[in-house]
Design a protein around this motif. Structure first.
Motif, PDB file in Angstrom:
ATOM      1  N   ALA A  67       0.841  -1.186   0.000  1.00  0.00           N
ATOM      2  CA  ALA A  67       0.000   0.000   0.000  1.00  0.00           C
ATOM      3  C   ALA A  67       0.880   1.241   0.000  1.00  0.00           C
ATOM      4  O   ALA A  67       2.060   1.189   0.324  1.00  0.00           O
ATOM      5  CB  ALA A  67      -0.907   0.005   1.238  1.00  0.00           C
ATOM      6  N   TYR A  68       0.258   2.359  -0.380  1.00  0.00           N
ATOM      7  CA  TYR A  68       1.008   3.616  -0.390  1.00  0.00           C
ATOM      8  C   TYR A  68       0.189   4.718   0.276  1.00  0.00           C
ATOM      9  O   TYR A  68      -1.037   4.618   0.440  1.00  0.00           O
ATOM     10  CB  TYR A  68       1.383   4.015  -1.818  1.00  0.00           C
ATOM     11  CG  TYR A  68       0.217   4.247  -2.750  1.00  0.00           C
ATOM     12  CD1 TYR A  68      -0.369   5.516  -2.879  1.00  0.00           C
ATOM     13  CD2 TYR A  68      -0.296   3.208  -3.538  1.00  0.00           C
ATOM     14  CE1 TYR A  68      -1.429   5.731  -3.747  1.00  0.00           C
ATOM     15  CE2 TYR A  68      -1.361   3.416  -4.407  1.00  0.00           C
ATOM     16  CZ  TYR A  68      -1.919   4.690  -4.504  1.00  0.00           C
ATOM     17  OH  TYR A  68      -2.976   4.900  -5.363  1.00  0.00           O
ATOM     18  N   ASP A  69       0.892   5.756   0.659  1.00  0.00           N
ATOM     19  CA  ASP A  69       0.268   6.940   1.237  1.00  0.00           C
ATOM     20  C   ASP A  69      -0.177   7.837   0.089  1.00  0.00           C
ATOM     21  O   ASP A  69       0.654   8.349  -0.674  1.00  0.00           O
ATOM     22  CB  ASP A  69       1.287   7.666   2.126  1.00  0.00           C
ATOM     23  CG  ASP A  69       0.715   8.895   2.824  1.00  0.00           C
ATOM     24  OD1 ASP A  69      -0.366   9.368   2.419  1.00  0.00           O
ATOM     25  OD2 ASP A  69       1.365   9.392   3.759  1.00  0.00           O
ATOM     26  N   LYS A  70      -1.471   8.043  -0.042  1.00  0.00           N
ATOM     27  CA  LYS A  70      -1.995   8.820  -1.179  1.00  0.00           C
ATOM     28  C   LYS A  70      -1.499  10.265  -1.156  1.00  0.00           C
ATOM     29  O   LYS A  70      -1.388  10.903  -2.215  1.00  0.00           O
ATOM     30  CB  LYS A  70      -3.526   8.783  -1.164  1.00  0.00           C
ATOM     31  CG  LYS A  70      -4.101   7.421  -1.530  1.00  0.00           C
ATOM     32  CD  LYS A  70      -5.606   7.456  -1.728  1.00  0.00           C
ATOM     33  CE  LYS A  70      -6.333   7.521  -0.412  1.00  0.00           C
ATOM     34  NZ  LYS A  70      -7.815   7.354  -0.589  1.00  0.00           N
ATOM     35  N   ASN A  71      -1.189  10.775   0.014  1.00  0.00           N
ATOM     36  CA  ASN A  71      -0.679  12.147   0.104  1.00  0.00           C
ATOM     37  C   ASN A  71       0.697  12.288  -0.533  1.00  0.00           C
ATOM     38  O   ASN A  71       1.094  13.387  -0.931  1.00  0.00           O
ATOM     39  CB  ASN A  71      -0.608  12.593   1.566  1.00  0.00           C
ATOM     40  CG  ASN A  71      -1.984  12.752   2.186  1.00  0.00           C
ATOM     41  OD1 ASN A  71      -2.955  13.029   1.489  1.00  0.00           O
ATOM     42  ND2 ASN A  71      -2.067  12.582   3.507  1.00  0.00           N
ATOM     43  N   LYS A  72       1.441  11.178  -0.601  1.00  0.00           N
ATOM     44  CA  LYS A  72       2.786  11.202  -1.187  1.00  0.00           C
ATOM     45  C   LYS A  72       2.731  11.147  -2.715  1.00  0.00           C
ATOM     46  O   LYS A  72       3.715  11.453  -3.389  1.00  0.00           O
ATOM     47  CB  LYS A  72       3.605  10.011  -0.655  1.00  0.00           C
ATOM     48  CG  LYS A  72       3.894  10.084   0.843  1.00  0.00           C
ATOM     49  CD  LYS A  72       5.049  11.021   1.111  1.00  0.00           C
ATOM     50  CE  LYS A  72       5.374  11.201   2.581  1.00  0.00           C
ATOM     51  NZ  LYS A  72       5.307  10.072   3.433  1.00  0.00           N
ATOM     52  N   PHE A  73       1.600  10.741  -3.261  1.00  0.00           N
ATOM     53  CA  PHE A  73       1.466  10.604  -4.714  1.00  0.00           C
ATOM     54  C   PHE A  73       0.160  11.262  -5.174  1.00  0.00           C
ATOM     55  O   PHE A  73      -0.786  10.588  -5.591  1.00  0.00           O
ATOM     56  CB  PHE A  73       1.490   9.121  -5.120  1.00  0.00           C
ATOM     57  CG  PHE A  73       2.717   8.396  -4.662  1.00  0.00           C
ATOM     58  CD1 PHE A  73       3.918   8.534  -5.343  1.00  0.00           C
ATOM     59  CD2 PHE A  73       2.677   7.584  -3.533  1.00  0.00           C
ATOM     60  CE1 PHE A  73       5.064   7.873  -4.916  1.00  0.00           C
ATOM     61  CE2 PHE A  73       3.812   6.914  -3.101  1.00  0.00           C
ATOM     62  CZ  PHE A  73       5.016   7.064  -3.789  1.00  0.00           C
ATOM     63  N   PRO A  74       0.114  12.603  -5.115  1.00  0.00           N
ATOM     64  CA  PRO A  74      -1.121  13.319  -5.459  1.00  0.00           C
ATOM     65  C   PRO A  74      -1.542  13.159  -6.921  1.00  0.00           C
ATOM     66  O   PRO A  74      -2.722  13.340  -7.248  1.00  0.00           O
ATOM     67  CB  PRO A  74      -0.775  14.780  -5.136  1.00  0.00           C
ATOM     68  CG  PRO A  74       0.718  14.847  -5.182  1.00  0.00           C
ATOM     69  CD  PRO A  74       1.188  13.514  -4.701  1.00  0.00           C
ATOM     70  N   ASN A  75      -0.607  12.811  -7.777  1.00  0.00           N
ATOM     71  CA  ASN A  75      -0.922  12.642  -9.196  1.00  0.00           C
ATOM     72  C   ASN A  75      -1.221  11.192  -9.569  1.00  0.00           C
ATOM     73  O   ASN A  75      -1.318  10.840 -10.745  1.00  0.00           O
ATOM     74  CB  ASN A  75       0.231  13.168 -10.071  1.00  0.00           C
ATOM     75  CG  ASN A  75       0.466  14.656  -9.865  1.00  0.00           C
ATOM     76  OD1 ASN A  75      -0.488  15.421  -9.740  1.00  0.00           O
ATOM     77  ND2 ASN A  75       1.720  15.054  -9.808  1.00  0.00           N
ATOM     78  N   GLY A  76      -1.353  10.346  -8.570  1.00  0.00           N
ATOM     79  CA  GLY A  76      -1.635   8.936  -8.823  1.00  0.00           C
ATOM     80  C   GLY A  76      -0.496   8.052  -8.360  1.00  0.00           C
ATOM     81  O   GLY A  76       0.674   8.333  -8.662  1.00  0.00           O
ATOM     82  N   GLY A  77      -0.843   7.033  -7.625  1.00  0.00           N
ATOM     83  CA  GLY A  77       0.179   6.153  -7.066  1.00  0.00           C
ATOM     84  C   GLY A  77       0.407   4.917  -7.896  1.00  0.00           C
ATOM     85  O   GLY A  77      -0.142   4.762  -8.987  1.00  0.00           O
ATOM     86  N   PRO A  78       1.239   4.007  -7.385  1.00  0.00           N
ATOM     87  CA  PRO A  78       1.539   2.762  -8.092  1.00  0.00           C
ATOM     88  C   PRO A  78       0.293   1.900  -8.274  1.00  0.00           C
ATOM     89  O   PRO A  78      -0.635   1.952  -7.470  1.00  0.00           O
ATOM     90  CB  PRO A  78       2.560   2.088  -7.189  1.00  0.00           C
ATOM     91  CG  PRO A  78       2.370   2.713  -5.839  1.00  0.00           C
ATOM     92  CD  PRO A  78       1.927   4.103  -6.088  1.00  0.00           C
ATOM     93  N   GLN A  79       0.307   1.107  -9.343  1.00  0.00           N
ATOM     94  CA  GLN A  79      -0.843   0.264  -9.673  1.00  0.00           C
ATOM     95  C   GLN A  79      -0.502  -1.213  -9.804  1.00  0.00           C
ATOM     96  O   GLN A  79      -1.365  -2.067  -9.631  1.00  0.00           O
ATOM     97  CB  GLN A  79      -1.463   0.738 -11.009  1.00  0.00           C
ATOM     98  CG  GLN A  79      -1.935   2.167 -11.004  1.00  0.00           C
ATOM     99  CD  GLN A  79      -3.097   2.402 -10.062  1.00  0.00           C
ATOM    100  OE1 GLN A  79      -4.029   1.595 -10.016  1.00  0.00           O
ATOM    101  NE2 GLN A  79      -3.059   3.486  -9.305  1.00  0.00           N
ATOM    102  N   SER A  80       0.749  -1.507 -10.122  1.00  0.00           N
ATOM    103  CA  SER A  80       1.139  -2.888 -10.414  1.00  0.00           C
ATOM    104  C   SER A  80       2.222  -3.354  -9.458  1.00  0.00           C
ATOM    105  O   SER A  80       2.849  -2.549  -8.757  1.00  0.00           O
ATOM    106  CB  SER A  80       1.660  -3.006 -11.850  1.00  0.00           C
ATOM    107  OG  SER A  80       2.917  -2.354 -11.969  1.00  0.00           O
ATOM    108  N   ILE A  81       2.482  -4.652  -9.471  1.00  0.00           N
ATOM    109  CA  ILE A  81       3.530  -5.187  -8.616  1.00  0.00           C
ATOM    110  C   ILE A  81       4.896  -4.684  -9.071  1.00  0.00           C
ATOM    111  O   ILE A  81       5.806  -4.482  -8.256  1.00  0.00           O
ATOM    112  CB  ILE A  81       3.482  -6.734  -8.565  1.00  0.00           C
ATOM    113  CG1 ILE A  81       4.337  -7.249  -7.403  1.00  0.00           C
ATOM    114  CG2 ILE A  81       3.905  -7.355  -9.884  1.00  0.00           C
ATOM    115  CD1 ILE A  81       3.886  -6.772  -6.044  1.00  0.00           C
ATOM    116  N   ALA A  82       5.040  -4.420 -10.371  1.00  0.00           N
ATOM    117  CA  ALA A  82       6.308  -3.901 -10.886  1.00  0.00           C
ATOM    118  C   ALA A  82       6.585  -2.507 -10.328  1.00  0.00           C
ATOM    119  O   ALA A  82       7.748  -2.128 -10.109  1.00  0.00           O
ATOM    120  CB  ALA A  82       6.280  -3.872 -12.407  1.00  0.00           C
TER     121      ALA A  82
END
Length: 361
Positions: A144-159
């Motif tokens: 999981a990721y912190d959405k505040n750290k990636f305001p333009n969209g976070g990771p989606q895949s295992i890669a």
């Protein structure tokens, strides 16, 4: 007073005293030591399994916490001083412990029938019942990721987990080869159905470690399940692996701005096992029968997002909870079942390699 009268009164006193002793030391005062993972999961199991069992039987549950593995139960069995009655273990450890003679055998026919009256053999999912363990939920290693750290969209895949250029920031990973090697080899393009075939070769393992090399200097290693959500909340990491139930608790119950990535989830069964020589073996088996009934497994999902391990249990889960489970259709389609057989065969070797790899710069 006549002698006969004295004797009758004495007899009545003795009977009364005996009843008092039985009440103090009988069924109502019995206890079982149940060992689990702590945190949100232990709280959920207490509500769904332990409290209802105590209400039904009068048997008190002495709940303890451990960090997984077989080291502690092995020491108890080998010393002849077994103090644990039931363990919540990984299915891999149920298989290993059984092979090493550390666990009691459990008959599938002794388990509760399905909610629809079907036999337990038909109602439990494939591989959910082992000769020494009974699956009590389906859980998953996810990240999981912190959405505040990636305001333009976070990771989606295992890669994306291994791409620090596109998604910068510290990573949190469990200090274990389990899940990490599977993720690394999938991130390198290996299809889910071929993961364990590739990892069974020296070349495949080397390939996986090369992928882990990409983020090694940016990784903080965790060992206890409570750590990753806290690391994410504290800003110590931007992305972390975690048990999905811990993340659900942080997101839904604590309002944390985290986003789970289900792609590549490595799921498995939790399993109730009984240490060999448990002083309360029969009661332990009674507890397992009770706790793995479909109604109890469905109730667990009201407290944590771990899915039932049997079909009729899934049918009892609320529509509100179903999307949050590893077994939800879209989540499950992108997942990989952790192979107990693979980790039984290669676990010791890979643990050694992983420790050696961690020790190098």
């Amino acid at each position: 007073m006549k002698v006969g009268s004295i004797r009758r009164q004495f007899a009545m006193f003795a009977v009364s005293a005996g009843i008092a002793l039985l009440t103090a030391g009988g069924a109502s005062a019995e206890s079982l030591t149940v060992v689990g993972w702590g945190g949100a999961l232990s709280k959920a199991e207490n509500e769904a399994f332990e409290k209802p069992f105590t209400r039904k039987t009068g048997v008190k549950i002495n709940a303890q916490v451990y960090s997984g593995g077989l080291a502690e139960v092995k020491a108890q069995v080998e010393s002849g001083n077994v103090t644990w009655d039931v363990m919540d273990a990984e299915m891999t450890d149920a298989e290993l412990g059984c092979a090493e003679g550390l666990l009691e055998k459990i008959k599938t026919s002794d388990l509760a029938p399905g909610a629809d009256g079907s036999s337990p053999e038909k109602d439990f999912f494939a591989s959910a019942v082992h000769e020494c363990g009974v699956a009590n939920y389906v859980w998953a290693n996810v990240y999981a990721y912190d959405k505040n750290k990636f305001p333009n969209g976070g990771p989606q895949s295992i890669a994306d987990l291994f791409d620090t250029k596109k998604f910068p920031g510290k990573r949190g990973l469990r200090k274990s080869p389990k899940a990490n090697l599977e993720w690394a080899i999938m991130a390198d393009g290996v299809a889910r159905e071929n993961v364990y075939e590739v990892l069974a070769t020296p070349e495949g393992v080397e390939r996986a470690f090369k992928v882990l090399d990409r983020i090694k200097k940016d990784t903080i290693w965790w060992e206890a399940g409570a750590q990753p959500p806290q690391m994410l909340a504290d800003g110590e990491v931007a992305i972390t692996s975690a048990y999905n139930g811990r993340l659900f608790n942080a997101i839904v119950k604590e309002g944390q701005p985290f986003q789970i990535v289900w792609d590549g989830q490595v799921w498995d069964y939790g399993a109730f096992v009984v240490p060999k020589g448990s002083p309360n073996r029969d009661r332990a088996l009674e507890f397992i029968r009770f706790a793995t009934a479909p109604e109890r497994l469905a109730d667990l999902t009201n407290y944590i997002s771990y899915g039932p391990s049997r079909a009729s249990g899934v049918n009892l889960v609320s529509e509100k909870m179903k999307p949050h489970l590893p077994t939800a259709k879209d989540n499950f389609a992108r997942g990989l079942r952790s192979s107990a057989a693979f980790w039984s065969d290669y676990g010791d070797q890979l643990n050694e390699q992983f420790s050696a790899w961690l020790a190098t710069k």
